[in-house]
Design a protein around this motif. Sequence first.
Motif, PDB file in Angstrom:
ATOM      1  N   THR A 147       0.860  -1.181   0.000  1.00 42.84           N
ATOM      2  CA  THR A 147       0.000   0.000   0.000  1.00 42.84           C
ATOM      3  C   THR A 147       0.894   1.228   0.000  1.00 42.84           C
ATOM      4  O   THR A 147       1.602   1.507   0.982  1.00 42.84           O
ATOM      5  CB  THR A 147      -0.914   0.014   1.240  1.00 42.84           C
ATOM      6  N   ALA A 148       0.900   1.924  -1.110  1.00 38.89           N
ATOM      7  CA  ALA A 148       1.764   3.103  -1.227  1.00 38.89           C
ATOM      8  C   ALA A 148       1.254   4.242  -0.359  1.00 38.89           C
ATOM      9  O   ALA A 148       2.036   4.915   0.335  1.00 38.89           O
ATOM     10  CB  ALA A 148       1.844   3.540  -2.682  1.00 38.89           C
ATOM     11  N   PHE A 149      -0.052   4.488  -0.381  1.00 42.94           N
ATOM     12  CA  PHE A 149      -0.640   5.588   0.383  1.00 42.94           C
ATOM     13  C   PHE A 149      -1.915   5.079   1.042  1.00 42.94           C
ATOM     14  O   PHE A 149      -2.908   4.859   0.368  1.00 42.94           O
ATOM     15  CB  PHE A 149      -0.966   6.773  -0.531  1.00 42.94           C
ATOM     16  N   PRO A 150      -1.909   4.873   2.343  1.00 42.83           N
ATOM     17  CA  PRO A 150      -3.123   4.389   3.012  1.00 42.83           C
ATOM     18  C   PRO A 150      -4.264   5.392   2.886  1.00 42.83           C
ATOM     19  O   PRO A 150      -4.044   6.601   2.712  1.00 42.83           O
ATOM     20  CB  PRO A 150      -2.697   4.234   4.472  1.00 42.83           C
ATOM     21  N   PHE A 151      -5.473   4.864   2.972  1.00 44.83           N
ATOM     22  CA  PHE A 151      -6.651   5.723   2.948  1.00 44.83           C
ATOM     23  C   PHE A 151      -6.558   6.762   4.071  1.00 44.83           C
ATOM     24  O   PHE A 151      -6.236   6.434   5.214  1.00 44.83           O
ATOM     25  CB  PHE A 151      -7.901   4.856   3.137  1.00 44.83           C
ATOM     26  N   GLY A 152      -6.806   8.014   3.715  1.00 43.29           N
ATOM     27  CA  GLY A 152      -6.751   9.084   4.715  1.00 43.29           C
ATOM     28  C   GLY A 152      -5.363   9.622   4.986  1.00 43.29           C
ATOM     29  O   GLY A 152      -5.151  10.312   5.993  1.00 43.29           O
ATOM     30  N   SER A 153      -4.379   9.322   4.106  1.00 40.08           N
ATOM     31  CA  SER A 153      -3.018   9.812   4.318  1.00 40.08           C
ATOM     32  C   SER A 153      -2.979  11.337   4.396  1.00 40.08           C
ATOM     33  O   SER A 153      -3.830  12.028   3.822  1.00 40.08           O
ATOM     34  CB  SER A 153      -2.111   9.344   3.172  1.00 40.08           C
ATOM     35  N   THR A 154      -1.969  11.859   5.093  1.00 40.02           N
ATOM     36  CA  THR A 154      -1.753  13.302   5.176  1.00 40.02           C
ATOM     37  C   THR A 154      -0.874  13.752   4.016  1.00 40.02           C
ATOM     38  O   THR A 154       0.156  13.142   3.722  1.00 40.02           O
ATOM     39  CB  THR A 154      -1.081  13.659   6.510  1.00 40.02           C
ATOM     40  N   TRP A 155      -1.302  14.831   3.362  1.00 37.51           N
ATOM     41  CA  TRP A 155      -0.616  15.360   2.187  1.00 37.51           C
ATOM     42  C   TRP A 155      -0.183  16.808   2.450  1.00 37.51           C
ATOM     43  O   TRP A 155      -0.830  17.543   3.179  1.00 37.51           O
ATOM     44  CB  TRP A 155      -1.542  15.343   0.966  1.00 37.51           C
ATOM     45  N   THR A 156       0.936  17.165   1.785  1.00 36.21           N
ATOM     46  CA  THR A 156       1.361  18.564   1.767  1.00 36.21           C
ATOM     47  C   THR A 156       0.822  19.184   0.494  1.00 36.21           C
ATOM     48  O   THR A 156       0.888  18.573  -0.564  1.00 36.21           O
ATOM     49  CB  THR A 156       2.898  18.656   1.788  1.00 36.21           C
ATOM     50  N   TYR A 157       0.293  20.409   0.590  1.00 35.59           N
ATOM     51  CA  TYR A 157      -0.351  20.999  -0.579  1.00 35.59           C
ATOM     52  C   TYR A 157      -0.159  22.511  -0.570  1.00 35.59           C
ATOM     53  O   TYR A 157       0.240  23.116   0.432  1.00 35.59           O
ATOM     54  CB  TYR A 157      -1.842  20.666  -0.599  1.00 35.59           C
ATOM     55  N   LEU A 158      -0.430  23.127  -1.707  1.00 33.64           N
ATOM     56  CA  LEU A 158      -0.388  24.584  -1.842  1.00 33.64           C
ATOM     57  C   LEU A 158      -1.629  25.002  -2.608  1.00 33.64           C
ATOM     58  O   LEU A 158      -1.876  24.500  -3.700  1.00 33.64           O
ATOM     59  CB  LEU A 158       0.874  25.018  -2.600  1.00 33.64           C
ATOM     60  N   ASP A 159      -2.435  25.893  -2.019  1.00 39.00           N
ATOM     61  CA  ASP A 159      -3.677  26.309  -2.675  1.00 39.00           C
ATOM     62  C   ASP A 159      -3.824  27.825  -2.702  1.00 39.00           C
ATOM     63  O   ASP A 159      -4.924  28.364  -2.660  1.00 39.00           O
ATOM     64  CB  ASP A 159      -4.878  25.684  -1.969  1.00 39.00           C
ATOM     65  N   SER A 160      -2.655  28.521  -2.785  1.00 39.20           N
ATOM     66  CA  SER A 160      -2.679  29.985  -2.736  1.00 39.20           C
ATOM     67  C   SER A 160      -2.857  30.635  -4.094  1.00 39.20           C
ATOM     68  O   SER A 160      -2.917  31.870  -4.176  1.00 39.20           O
ATOM     69  CB  SER A 160      -1.387  30.491  -2.087  1.00 39.20           C
ATOM     70  N   GLY A 161      -2.918  29.868  -5.172  1.00 41.58           N
ATOM     71  CA  GLY A 161      -3.142  30.474  -6.479  1.00 41.58           C
ATOM     72  C   GLY A 161      -2.200  29.937  -7.525  1.00 41.58           C
ATOM     73  O   GLY A 161      -2.234  28.748  -7.843  1.00 41.58           O
ATOM     74  N   PRO A 162      -1.303  30.808  -8.084  1.00 37.64           N
ATOM     75  CA  PRO A 162      -0.448  30.403  -9.199  1.00 37.64           C
ATOM     76  C   PRO A 162       0.498  29.269  -8.798  1.00 37.64           C
ATOM     77  O   PRO A 162       0.893  29.144  -7.645  1.00 37.64           O
ATOM     78  CB  PRO A 162       0.329  31.676  -9.546  1.00 37.64           C
ATOM     79  N   GLU A 163       0.873  28.483  -9.814  1.00 40.18           N
ATOM     80  CA  GLU A 163       1.851  27.417  -9.579  1.00 40.18           C
ATOM     81  C   GLU A 163       3.186  28.035  -9.195  1.00 40.18           C
ATOM     82  O   GLU A 163       3.621  29.023  -9.798  1.00 40.18           O
ATOM     83  CB  GLU A 163       2.017  26.583 -10.855  1.00 40.18           C
ATOM     84  N   PRO A 164       3.848  27.481  -8.186  1.00 44.48           N
ATOM     85  CA  PRO A 164       5.151  28.020  -7.795  1.00 44.48           C
ATOM     86  C   PRO A 164       6.218  27.673  -8.818  1.00 44.48           C
ATOM     87  O   PRO A 164       5.944  27.005  -9.821  1.00 44.48           O
ATOM     88  CB  PRO A 164       5.409  27.330  -6.459  1.00 44.48           C
ATOM     89  N   ASP A 165       7.417  28.069  -8.546  1.00 43.05           N
ATOM     90  CA  ASP A 165       8.549  27.727  -9.398  1.00 43.05           C
ATOM     91  C   ASP A 165       8.604  26.220  -9.583  1.00 43.05           C
ATOM     92  O   ASP A 165       8.279  25.443  -8.678  1.00 43.05           O
ATOM     93  CB  ASP A 165       9.850  28.238  -8.763  1.00 43.05           C
ATOM     94  N   THR A 166       9.050  25.783 -10.771  1.00 39.82           N
ATOM     95  CA  THR A 166       9.015  24.356 -11.095  1.00 39.82           C
ATOM     96  C   THR A 166       9.937  23.514 -10.216  1.00 39.82           C
ATOM     97  O   THR A 166       9.889  22.288 -10.284  1.00 39.82           O
ATOM     98  CB  THR A 166       9.399  24.141 -12.570  1.00 39.82           C
ATOM     99  N   THR A 167      10.758  24.141  -9.393  1.00 39.26           N
ATOM    100  CA  THR A 167      11.621  23.342  -8.510  1.00 39.26           C
ATOM    101  C   THR A 167      10.808  22.529  -7.512  1.00 39.26           C
ATOM    102  O   THR A 167      11.328  21.591  -6.901  1.00 39.26           O
ATOM    103  CB  THR A 167      12.603  24.247  -7.747  1.00 39.26           C
ATOM    104  N   TRP A 168       9.494  22.830  -7.365  1.00 36.98           N
ATOM    105  CA  TRP A 168       8.680  22.045  -6.439  1.00 36.98           C
ATOM    106  C   TRP A 168       8.529  20.592  -6.894  1.00 36.98           C
ATOM    107  O   TRP A 168       8.213  19.710  -6.103  1.00 36.98           O
ATOM    108  CB  TRP A 168       7.290  22.673  -6.269  1.00 36.98           C
ATOM    109  N   ARG A 169       8.843  20.348  -8.162  1.00 37.08           N
ATOM    110  CA  ARG A 169       8.727  18.991  -8.679  1.00 37.08           C
ATOM    111  C   ARG A 169       9.923  18.121  -8.320  1.00 37.08           C
ATOM    112  O   ARG A 169       9.887  16.904  -8.488  1.00 37.08           O
ATOM    113  CB  ARG A 169       8.593  19.025 -10.206  1.00 37.08           C
ATOM    114  N   GLU A 170      11.018  18.722  -7.874  1.00 41.79           N
ATOM    115  CA  GLU A 170      12.233  17.976  -7.587  1.00 41.79           C
ATOM    116  C   GLU A 170      12.135  17.274  -6.240  1.00 41.79           C
ATOM    117  O   GLU A 170      11.439  17.725  -5.320  1.00 41.79           O
ATOM    118  CB  GLU A 170      13.448  18.905  -7.609  1.00 41.79           C
TER     119      GLU A 170
END
Length: 423
Positions: free
Chosen positions: A372-395
Motif C-alpha cells: 500500500t503506497a498511500f493508506p486511505f486518509g493519508s496526510t498530504w502537503t499541498y499549496l492552494d494559494s493560487g499560481p503554480e510556484p517555481d518548477t523546482t517544487w517537482r524535484e
Amino acid sequence: LYVAGAFNNVNGSPRTGVVALDPVTGATLPTFSAVANNEVLDMALAGDELYLVGRFNAINGVQREKIARVDATSGALDAGWAPFADAGNANSIAVDPILDRVYVGGFFSGIDGTPNTEFLAAVTRGTGAVLTNFDPLPEGGVYDLYARPGRLYAATGGPGGFVEILDTVTGGRIASLDGDGDLQALAPSGPDVYAGGHHETGLGGGPPSPVARIDGGTDAVDPAFGPDITSVEGFGVWAVLATDTDLWVGGAITGASPVNAVGVARYPATNTDPVDTTAPTDPTALTVDGVSDITVRLSWTPGTDASGVVDHIIERDGVPLGAVRGSTFIDTSVSQTSTYDYVVRAVDLSGNVSGDSNTVSATTLGPLTEITAFPFGSTWTYLDSGPEPDTTWREVGFDDSGWPTGPAELGQGDGDEATVINN
C-alpha cells in the motif's frame, strides 16, 4: 498415395474408409491396413503419422470418435492419441507447420466435453489434449482447414458462409471473408489460398464465382480472379487443387466457360510468378523490452523478403511459440522466476525460412507482493494559494516545510472532504 472416403473394397481387396496405393500403378499396398467403420472425410500426413477424421467411431475395432491417428506405413492405430468429438462429425484436420498442435473442424458439439470447442478446436500433437487457450468461436460449422505459420484458414458454413483467417495460437480473428453460401474447400498456391463453395454472388466482395483467390499478404479476395462456373444450387465446389501448372476445381459443376466441363474443371495456373525459393533476410536486434512475473515482451528488426510480406517465428528454448506478422511479441506462457532463451526467424509466404536472429535471455520476476503506497486518509502537503510556484517544487529535494498539510480527501464542493482547499 492415401485415399479416403466411403468404400469397403479397393482393387478387389477389403479396404474400408482409407487405403494406401502405389502412386505409379494404383495397386493396393498390402502393408497398410487401417479399417474405419464409417466414412473418412479428411486426412493429414505429417512425417510417419496419418491423421483421420470423419463419421467413424472405431478404427481397427477400437473406439475412436470421429478423430484418429494411425501409423502411415502400417495403418496401426496410435493407442495414446484419442481426442473425442462430441456428437456430429469431423470434416477436416490440419497439422500446424511449426507448433505442437493439430486443428480439427466439423459440425461436432465439442472435443472431450471441453467448453468453447464447438465446430473448431486445437489439440496437441503429442498427447491429443485440448488446448484451452485456443478459442476461435467460428461463425458456423467447419468444412475445411489450411494452416501456415501464424495463420489458420477455416472454410465455414452456417449463416451464409465465411473464410475465417485466425491466429494459430489464440484462435483470434485476423480477417473474416463472408459469402452467401457455405465455403467448402481450401487449397494453397504459393503465397495465396483458393477457396471453393456455393457462394455464387462472391466471397468477401469479390467476383460472383464459386471459386475465389485470397491474397496471402493482404488477406483480401483478388478482385481480378473469378472463373465462370455454374453449379447445382446449394452444392457448388467441394475440392480445389493448385499445382505449378494447373488449377483443378471439382464438385457439383454443371458448366464452366469457355468449355462445357461437368463435375471437374481445369484452368491454367493463374499464379505465373517463378517459384520462390529465396529465404528472407535474418531478423536482427532482438531485444527484451520488459518482463513481469507472467510475461516477456520482445521486439526486433524484421527480416525482409522480395515478396514484401514476412511472418516471424518466435522460439523459446528451441520450441516454437507462434508466428506474427510484425516485430513484437509478448510471451504469456512463462513461469515466475525462470530464465528463457529466445530467437526469431523470418518466413515468407512460400514457406522459405531465414536463419536465426541473435539470441536473448530473459528472467521473469518472482511472485508480486502487494503493498500500500498511500493508506486511505493519508496526510498530504499541498499549496492552494493560487499560481503554480517555481518548477523546482517537482524535484525530490524541494523544501515544502512552508506548505500547509491535511488528510485526504482534499478538495471542495462535495461536503465529504477532510481538508477543504481554496483553489
